[in-house]
Enzyme design. Structure first.
Site, PDB file in Angstrom:
ATOM      1  N   ASP A  82       0.812  -1.220   0.000  1.00  0.00           N
ATOM      2  CA  ASP A  82       0.000   0.000   0.000  1.00  0.00           C
ATOM      3  C   ASP A  82       0.843   1.266   0.000  1.00  0.00           C
ATOM      4  OD1 ASP A  82       0.783  -0.880   2.551  1.00  0.00           O
ATOM      5  OD2 ASP A  82      -0.745   0.331   3.545  1.00  0.00           O
ATOM      6  N   GLU A 140      -0.643  -2.042   5.207  1.00  0.00           N
ATOM      7  CA  GLU A 140       0.261  -1.959   6.358  1.00  0.00           C
ATOM      8  C   GLU A 140       0.143  -0.615   7.045  1.00  0.00           C
ATOM      9  OE1 GLU A 140       3.368  -0.799   8.814  1.00  0.00           O
ATOM     10  OE2 GLU A 140       3.275   0.042   6.795  1.00  0.00           O
ATOM     11  N   GLU A 141      -0.170   0.421   6.273  1.00  0.00           N
ATOM     12  CA  GLU A 141      -0.105   1.795   6.787  1.00  0.00           C
ATOM     13  C   GLU A 141      -1.322   2.215   7.609  1.00  0.00           C
ATOM     14  OE1 GLU A 141       2.381   3.669   6.685  1.00  0.00           O
ATOM     15  OE2 GLU A 141       3.640   3.144   4.973  1.00  0.00           O
ATOM     16  N   HIS A 365       7.817   8.844   4.313  1.00  0.00           N
ATOM     17  CA  HIS A 365       6.591   9.648   4.369  1.00  0.00           C
ATOM     18  C   HIS A 365       6.841  11.104   3.958  1.00  0.00           C
ATOM     19  CE1 HIS A 365       4.157   6.702   7.089  1.00  0.00           C
ATOM     20  NE2 HIS A 365       5.096   6.057   6.412  1.00  0.00           N
TER      21      HIS A 365
END
Length: 395
Positions: A82, A140-141, A365
């Site tokens: 993702d 996962e996020e 990020h």
């Protein structure tokens, strides 16, 4: 031709494809629980390899099984797929084509590395004793995360050990980061609503001021860290939100306080909500207010198994050289790979992907995050050699 030479040649042969897959995935990122096109791309790519039993444990995850000619151990390898809700600021040709969505954490590279690994193992299937299981994980996020869903769907049934990797912008290219025991923290969230009695700012004596009460709550929450727990046990309680009031001359009737809790100890993770609520309850009752308390457990701590980590440590030294080995310090970030480790022994390893000479320096990020693509080959090499080491263990 020896097996070592053959595997080296296969890793070299798949290198360009791995980079191409990574760039395609980077160009078309999808958010957590929305990875439909990504999952379809992975599914179709795996189909082209042959020799694999491919399934969908959940709507947007993929599992592929390579079952050898003889019985043996079952080793699972995991990659997350993702992306993040970030507008990309890079300018290379494969920049994200999906507005406001970006692979800003390296998951495109993880998926590509595992595809390359799967292709190599299909080419040496006759040498495999046991099973290699490839897990392409969604979400996962975003808690509650995709790992728990895959576990519930049976993706780890029969698995003996699991390996996960992460491309790290904090680790120089060529380095492989290992950690024994806790390596990433558990991460939970809380929200507290304090209900008092509002009124005019000129007459605070007629109110039950939730802002004044809330400041005491925030201050006293830090006593959990400094006074209620062992100073040598890592714990972070961060208040990140404090909302209340809409007029400058009015004391509101309620405020909300939100925050994050991080720890490495699973038992401590369970105990913290009781500590927080005890403080909130005592302060609100002392001032004639009431409260509502909501605590959400997120990801468990990522705790690397000693034996599995030792095997991968040996692999790093044998394949990359001892100078490439880096022991990582635990960090307070979290990872839902922990959901797999709660079921089977596993280890989570960092792949160095930073290259200051190329300007590849931005943190995860970040809108300009990227990785040195030479790191992808290191990831494939680690997966292949580490898995072969585990498969060759005496049953």
């Amino acid at each position: 031709m020896s097996q070592t030479i053959m595997i080296h040649d296969l890793i070299e042969a798949v290198k360009d494809e791995v980079i191409a897959w990574r760039r395609y995935l980077h160009k078309y990122p999808e958010l957590s629980f929305q990875e439909e096109k990504t999952a379809q791309f992975v599914y179709e790519t795996l189909q082209n390899f042959g020799e694999l039993e491919i399934s969908r444990p959940t709507k947007t995850s993929i599992m592929a099984r390579l079952i050898g000619q003889q019985p043996g151990k079952v080793i699972a390898l995991r990659a997350d797929m993702d992306a993040l809700p970030i507008e990309e600021e890079n300018d290379f040709y494969f920049v994200s084509q999906n507005s406001g969505v970006m692979h800003a954490c390296g998951h495109d590279g993880h998926t590509a590395m595992l595809l390359g690994t799967a292709k190599i193992f299909t080419q040496i299937k006759e040498q495999i004793k046991g099973e290699v299981r490839f897990l392409f994980q969604h979400a996962e996020e975003l808690p509650p995360g995709g790992a728990r869903e895959m576990v519930r769907a049976g993706a780890l049934d029969g698995v003996d050990m699991i390996i996960g990797t992460h491309l790290l912008s904090t680790l120089p290219l060529g380095k492989i980061g290992l950690g024994y025991g806790p390596i990433m923290a558990g991460a939970d969230t809380f929200n507290i609503t304090l209900v008092g009695k509002g009124g005019h700012a000129s007459q605070p004596e007629l109110t039950v001021d939730p802002i004044a009460i809330g400041t005491q709550v925030v201050s006293n929450l830090q006593h959990i860290v400094s006074r209620y727990r062992d100073a040598q046990e890592a714990l972070v309680i961060s208040v990140t939100q404090f909302h209340g009031g809409s007029a400058i001359n009015v004391i509101p009737s309620k405020v909300s306080i939100g925050g994050s809790v991080r720890s490495f100890n699973p038992q401590l993770q369970v105990e913290i909500p009781n500590f927080i609520e005890r403080i909130v309850k005592g302060i609100t009752e002392a001032h004639g207010a009431t409260y509502e308390f909501d605590y959400q457990f997120g990801y468990a701590p990522t705790i690397n198994d000693e034996e599995v980590t030792q095997l991968m440590d040996e692999t790093v030294c044998e394949v990359f050289g001892e100078e490439s080995r880096e022991i990582l310090k635990p960090i307070m970030g979290s990872e839902d790979f922990s959901a797999f480790q709660e079921v089977v022994p596993g280890t989570y390893i960092g792949i160095g992907a930073r290259n200051e000479e190329k300007g590849i320096i931005y943190p995860h990020h970040h809108p300009k995050f990227t990785v040195d693509e030479q790191a992808l080959q290191n990831g494939v090499k680690l997966y292949v050699h580490g898995t072969l080491k585990m498969l060759n263990l005496t049953n």
